[in-house]
Design a protein around this motif. Structure first.
Motif, short mmCIF file in Angstrom:
data_model
loop_
_atom_site.label_atom_id
_atom_site.label_comp_id
_atom_site.label_asym_id
_atom_site.label_seq_id
_atom_site.Cartn_x
_atom_site.Cartn_y
_atom_site.Cartn_z
N VAL A 151 21.31 36.12 -59.55
CA VAL A 151 19.92 36.03 -59.09
C VAL A 151 18.98 36.71 -60.09
O VAL A 151 17.92 36.18 -60.43
N LEU A 152 19.38 37.87 -60.59
CA LEU A 152 18.57 38.57 -61.58
C LEU A 152 18.42 37.74 -62.85
O LEU A 152 17.33 37.63 -63.42
N ASP A 153 19.53 37.15 -63.31
CA ASP A 153 19.48 36.34 -64.53
C ASP A 153 18.65 35.08 -64.34
O ASP A 153 18.05 34.58 -65.31
N ALA A 154 18.61 34.58 -63.11
CA ALA A 154 17.85 33.35 -62.85
C ALA A 154 16.37 33.63 -62.59
O ALA A 154 15.55 32.70 -62.59
N GLY A 155 16.01 34.89 -62.36
CA GLY A 155 14.62 35.25 -62.15
C GLY A 155 14.09 34.93 -60.76
O GLY A 155 12.94 34.52 -60.60
N CYS A 156 14.94 35.17 -59.74
CA CYS A 156 14.56 34.87 -58.36
C CYS A 156 14.42 36.16 -57.54
O CYS A 156 15.00 37.19 -57.86
N GLY A 157 13.65 36.07 -56.45
CA GLY A 157 13.66 37.12 -55.45
C GLY A 157 14.92 37.02 -54.62
O GLY A 157 15.59 35.98 -54.60
N PHE A 158 15.24 38.10 -53.88
CA PHE A 158 16.51 38.16 -53.16
C PHE A 158 16.27 38.75 -51.78
O PHE A 158 15.61 39.79 -51.64
N VAL A 159 16.80 38.08 -50.75
CA VAL A 159 16.78 38.58 -49.38
C VAL A 159 18.23 38.79 -48.96
O VAL A 159 19.00 37.83 -48.86
N ASN A 160 18.59 40.05 -48.74
CA ASN A 160 19.99 40.39 -48.45
C ASN A 160 20.18 40.60 -46.96
O ASN A 160 19.80 41.63 -46.41
N CYS A 161 20.80 39.60 -46.32
CA CYS A 161 20.94 39.62 -44.87
C CYS A 161 22.21 40.28 -44.38
O CYS A 161 22.46 40.32 -43.17
N ILE A 162 23.04 40.80 -45.27
CA ILE A 162 24.32 41.37 -44.85
C ILE A 162 24.38 42.86 -45.22
O ILE A 162 23.63 43.34 -46.07
N PRO A 163 25.30 43.59 -44.57
CA PRO A 163 25.39 45.04 -44.81
C PRO A 163 26.20 45.42 -46.05
O PRO A 163 27.16 46.18 -45.99
N VAL A 164 25.82 44.86 -47.19
CA VAL A 164 26.23 45.39 -48.49
C VAL A 164 24.96 46.00 -49.06
O VAL A 164 23.93 45.32 -49.15
N PHE A 165 25.00 47.25 -49.43
CA PHE A 165 23.77 47.98 -49.72
C PHE A 165 23.28 47.69 -51.14
O PHE A 165 23.88 48.12 -52.13
N ILE A 166 22.18 46.96 -51.21
CA ILE A 166 21.55 46.59 -52.47
C ILE A 166 20.13 47.16 -52.52
O ILE A 166 19.81 48.00 -53.33
N LYS A 182 8.41 35.70 -51.11
CA LYS A 182 7.57 34.83 -51.96
C LYS A 182 6.20 35.46 -52.18
O LYS A 182 5.65 35.38 -53.29
N LEU A 183 5.64 36.09 -51.15
CA LEU A 183 4.37 36.81 -51.35
C LEU A 183 4.52 37.88 -52.43
O LEU A 183 3.63 38.08 -53.27
N ALA A 184 5.65 38.60 -52.40
CA ALA A 184 5.90 39.64 -53.41
C ALA A 184 5.98 39.02 -54.81
O ALA A 184 5.44 39.59 -55.78
N LEU A 185 6.61 37.86 -54.92
CA LEU A 185 6.65 37.17 -56.21
C LEU A 185 5.25 36.78 -56.66
O LEU A 185 4.88 36.98 -57.83
N ASP A 186 4.48 36.23 -55.73
CA ASP A 186 3.11 35.81 -56.07
C ASP A 186 2.29 36.99 -56.57
O ASP A 186 1.44 36.83 -57.46
N ARG A 187 2.52 38.16 -55.99
CA ARG A 187 1.74 39.35 -56.34
C ARG A 187 2.36 40.15 -57.48
O ARG A 187 1.90 41.23 -57.82
N LYS A 188 3.47 39.61 -58.02
CA LYS A 188 4.17 40.25 -59.13
C LYS A 188 4.66 41.66 -58.77
O LYS A 188 4.61 42.59 -59.59
N LEU A 189 5.10 41.82 -57.53
CA LEU A 189 5.71 43.07 -57.09
C LEU A 189 7.19 43.05 -57.44
O LEU A 189 7.82 41.99 -57.50
N SER A 190 7.76 44.22 -57.67
CA SER A 190 9.16 44.26 -58.06
C SER A 190 9.88 45.43 -57.41
O SER A 190 9.26 46.37 -56.91
N GLY A 191 11.21 45.34 -57.43
CA GLY A 191 12.03 46.35 -56.78
C GLY A 191 12.09 46.12 -55.29
O GLY A 191 11.82 45.03 -54.79
N GLU A 247 13.33 46.30 -63.41
CA GLU A 247 13.45 45.94 -64.82
C GLU A 247 13.18 44.45 -65.05
O GLU A 247 12.61 44.06 -66.07
N ARG A 248 13.59 43.62 -64.09
CA ARG A 248 13.40 42.17 -64.23
C ARG A 248 12.08 41.70 -63.62
O ARG A 248 11.77 40.50 -63.68
N GLY A 249 11.32 42.62 -63.01
CA GLY A 249 10.07 42.23 -62.40
C GLY A 249 10.24 41.35 -61.18
O GLY A 249 9.40 40.47 -60.92
N LEU A 250 11.29 41.63 -60.39
CA LEU A 250 11.64 40.77 -59.25
C LEU A 250 11.73 41.59 -57.97
O LEU A 250 12.12 42.76 -57.99
#
Length: 364
Positions: free
Chosen positions: A152-167, A317-326, A179-182
């Motif tokens: 996902v980071l290499d592809a330049g996408c936002g990520f929604v993590n719906c499972i209990p693996v802590f990211i 998607k709103l975060a992507l539009d606003r160029k928010l990251s982390g 770092e990737r601005g995502l």
């Protein structure tokens, strides 16, 4: 390619949760913007209607799903959630995903791995101009989730993590997304009115009304593959941490470990995608007198979470539009069991609405 006024979504894991999400986009596509619509918290969120969600890619390892159109794959066994919408052909093929630890001891008894190599995930995400990737892998898929996050980071996408693996809540991964601005929103989706949110609200009620919580349990069982997978208790560590901390975060004091039990309990096949939850709370109130609460909750498990995911992807998607990251704090606090920052649910809802309106801390 320039981003469009759509929310282009890829799905990892075409199980019951994916089925409910895909069905929901079609079920609510004509919902009027200003009406109260049962099942939705926001018909229009920040300028994005539910119908603006478009599915671009899907990944799975089940031989009965890989190669099918997403609109067909959601009906394949062992999926067993309720059908509430007809879904047309979507022209989105299910590609062969990565296995790693995504297929546990029990799931491997009912799922046959598709043959062939893992698809080029990064290329597919880029070629389809995907905005947001949603993780619906089985509980306990630690290695698989982290592998997908790298794609996902290499592809330049936002990520929604719906499972209990802590990211989202971990500093290392937060920094990687910065770092990737995502943006990343996680971890571990709350249902709209599910076991966790009900237990949290009751816990907060006790606390705010001056009742000490002495002991509590939450017992859950159901008949979907999530519960079947969690019969493998080794896969439950992060799930128990996530569900327990979601409840205890509402208290201003610590409960001894032996006085709280929150977690999946058993698999009952005939329940299919229905989930039954039993909550008991024992407390001490005025004059040291006891106060006990018992509650039973019955829900269709996957649709109950899809109503939250449908908002989470639009916030991403709103975060992507606003160029928010982390880690995006406000949506995570309201939508997730294990966000980077825990608020009370009233606070989290206020923060979420401020974020949607562009006036939250993440927008500063």
């Amino acid at each position: 390619m320039a981003r469009r006024k759509k929310v282009r979504v890829a799905i990892i894991g075409v199980g019951n949760c994916a089925s409910s999400l895909v069905q929901g986009v079609h079920f609510y596509k004509d919902a009027p913007d200003e009406a109260f619509i049962p099942g939705l918290m926001h018909v229009n969120l920040g300028g994005y209607h539910v119908r603006d969600i478009e599915f671009t890619a899907a990944f799975d390892i089940n031989q009965d799903k890989v190669g099918l159109d997403l609109g067909e794959a959601i009906w394949q066994a062992p999926n067993n959630t309720i059908k509430f919408a007809d879904v047309p052909r979507l022209d989105v093929p299910v590609s062969r995903g990565m296995t790693h630890d995504g297929l546990g001891k029990y799931l491997s008894q009912v799922i046959t791995k598709a043959s062939g190599p893992t698809a080029d995930i990064v290329r597919i995400l880029k070629d389809t101009d995907t905005d947001v990737v949603v993780n619906f892998l089985p509980v306990g898929s630690e290695m698989a989730t982290k592998w997908y996050v790298e794609q996902v980071l290499d592809a330049g996408c936002g990520f929604v993590n719906c499972i209990p693996v802590f990211i989202s809540r971990e500093g290392y991964w937060q920094n990687r997304f910065v770092e990737r601005g995502l943006p990343v929103i996680g971890d571990d989706i709350k249902s709209q009115v599910g076991a966790t949110i009900v237990h949290r609200v009751l816990t907060r009620l006790f606390s705010e009304r001056g009742v000490r919580v002495d002991r509590t349990y939450q017992l859950n069982f159901g008949g979907n593959m999530d519960f079947y997978n969690m019969l493998e208790r080794e896969r439950l560590e992060s799930k128990k941490i996530s569900k327990t901390s979601a409840v205890t975060s509402q208290l201003e004091y610590e409960l001894p470990a032996d006085d709280i039990h929150v977690g999946p309990s058993d698999y009952v096949p005939w329940l299919t995608d229905r989930k039954w939850c039993h909550i008991r709370m024992e407390g001490t109130t005025f004059g040291e007198s006891p106060l006990n609460v018992e509650l039973k909750l019955e829900v269709w498990d996957s649709p109950n979470s899809a109503g939250v995911v449908i908002d989470a992807v639009r916030c991403c998607k709103l975060a992507l539009d606003r160029k928010l990251s982390g880690a995006i704090i406000e949506p995570a606090a309201y939508f997730m069991k294990s966000p980077p920052v825990q608020f009370t649910d009233d606070e989290a809802r206020r923060e979420l609405e401020a974020f949607i309106n562009g006036s939250g801390p993440s927008d500063e």
